[in-house]
Design a protein around this motif. Structure first.
Motif, PDB file in Angstrom:
ATOM      1  N   ALA A   1      38.066-144.486 -45.218  1.00  0.00           N
ATOM      2  CA  ALA A   1      37.608-143.129 -45.505  1.00  0.00           C
ATOM      3  C   ALA A   1      38.795-142.280 -45.952  1.00  0.00           C
ATOM      4  O   ALA A   1      39.888-142.384 -45.397  1.00  0.00           O
ATOM      5  CB  ALA A   1      36.978-142.508 -44.258  1.00  0.00           C
ATOM      6  N   VAL A   2      38.566-141.473 -46.969  1.00  0.00           N
ATOM      7  CA  VAL A   2      39.547-140.484 -47.402  1.00  0.00           C
ATOM      8  C   VAL A   2      38.918-139.122 -47.124  1.00  0.00           C
ATOM      9  O   VAL A   2      37.859-138.786 -47.667  1.00  0.00           O
ATOM     10  CB  VAL A   2      39.912-140.655 -48.889  1.00  0.00           C
ATOM     11  CG1 VAL A   2      40.871-139.549 -49.323  1.00  0.00           C
ATOM     12  CG2 VAL A   2      40.525-142.039 -49.135  1.00  0.00           C
ATOM     13  N   VAL A   3      39.563-138.371 -46.238  1.00  0.00           N
ATOM     14  CA  VAL A   3      39.041-137.098 -45.760  1.00  0.00           C
ATOM     15  C   VAL A   3      39.822-135.971 -46.439  1.00  0.00           C
ATOM     16  O   VAL A   3      41.056-135.925 -46.344  1.00  0.00           O
ATOM     17  CB  VAL A   3      39.182-136.987 -44.226  1.00  0.00           C
ATOM     18  CG1 VAL A   3      38.516-135.722 -43.710  1.00  0.00           C
ATOM     19  CG2 VAL A   3      38.616-138.230 -43.538  1.00  0.00           C
ATOM     20  N   THR A   4      39.099-135.074 -47.107  1.00  0.00           N
ATOM     21  CA  THR A   4      39.755-133.953 -47.778  1.00  0.00           C
ATOM     22  C   THR A   4      39.337-132.636 -47.140  1.00  0.00           C
ATOM     23  O   THR A   4      38.306-132.548 -46.479  1.00  0.00           O
ATOM     24  CB  THR A   4      39.420-133.938 -49.289  1.00  0.00           C
ATOM     25  OG1 THR A   4      38.000-133.896 -49.461  1.00  0.00           O
ATOM     26  CG2 THR A   4      39.970-135.170 -49.991  1.00  0.00           C
ATOM     27  N   GLY A   5      40.155-131.627 -47.362  1.00  0.00           N
ATOM     28  CA  GLY A   5      39.940-130.305 -46.791  1.00  0.00           C
ATOM     29  C   GLY A   5      41.202-129.873 -46.076  1.00  0.00           C
ATOM     30  O   GLY A   5      42.304-130.329 -46.394  1.00  0.00           O
ATOM     31  N   MET A   6      41.044-129.011 -45.083  1.00  0.00           N
ATOM     32  CA  MET A   6      42.189-128.617 -44.265  1.00  0.00           C
ATOM     33  C   MET A   6      42.297-129.627 -43.119  1.00  0.00           C
ATOM     34  O   MET A   6      41.739-129.424 -42.032  1.00  0.00           O
ATOM     35  CB  MET A   6      42.014-127.194 -43.724  1.00  0.00           C
ATOM     36  CG  MET A   6      43.296-126.655 -43.121  1.00  0.00           C
ATOM     37  SD  MET A   6      43.163-124.942 -42.615  1.00  0.00           S
ATOM     38  CE  MET A   6      42.260-125.127 -41.083  1.00  0.00           C
ATOM     39  N   VAL A   7      42.964-130.735 -43.422  1.00  0.00           N
ATOM     40  CA  VAL A   7      42.997-131.855 -42.479  1.00  0.00           C
ATOM     41  C   VAL A   7      44.417-132.295 -42.123  1.00  0.00           C
ATOM     42  O   VAL A   7      44.577-133.238 -41.349  1.00  0.00           O
ATOM     43  CB  VAL A   7      42.171-133.051 -43.007  1.00  0.00           C
ATOM     44  CG1 VAL A   7      40.694-132.689 -43.070  1.00  0.00           C
ATOM     45  CG2 VAL A   7      42.661-133.520 -44.374  1.00  0.00           C
TER      46      VAL A   7
END
Length: 100
Positions: free
Chosen positions: A15-21
């Motif tokens: 999984a590639v998680v984007t946003g303010m992470v």
């Protein structure tokens, strides 16, 4: 019918998680959640600001972990999670890796 090979019931997802992470404890919280769910794998920051995670384990537990990634820990703001299948590789724990 023959016995079911236990390895056949193990799946791995990337999984590639984007946003303010990044900078919000996302990887460390992911490791705690993985431990609670009994899944293995790793998490690392990417230079583009996303977090990459690989999760391996029983299908239901892996799906629960992916669902957790979609919301993340308090303080994070997940915009998107791109999930793909990966080949199980027999990780024995969930680790934090260095930035790619």
């Amino acid at each position: 019918m023959g016995a079911v090979n236990p390895r056949e019931s193990i799946v791995r997802r990337r999984a590639v998680v984007t946003g303010m992470v990044q900078g919000v404890g996302f990887r460390w919280s992911a490791r705690e959640q993985a431990h609670r769910l009994g899944v293995t794998g790793w998490a690392r920051n990417r230079v583009d600001g996303s977090v990459e995670v690989e999760v391996e384990g029983e299908p239901a537990s892996v799906e629960r972990m992916v669902a957790w990634l979609r919301s993340g820990p308090p303080g994070s703001a997940v915009d998107d999670v791109r999930v793909s299948d990966a080949q199980p590789d027999g990780d024995d724990a969930f680790r934090i890796r260095q930035t790619e």
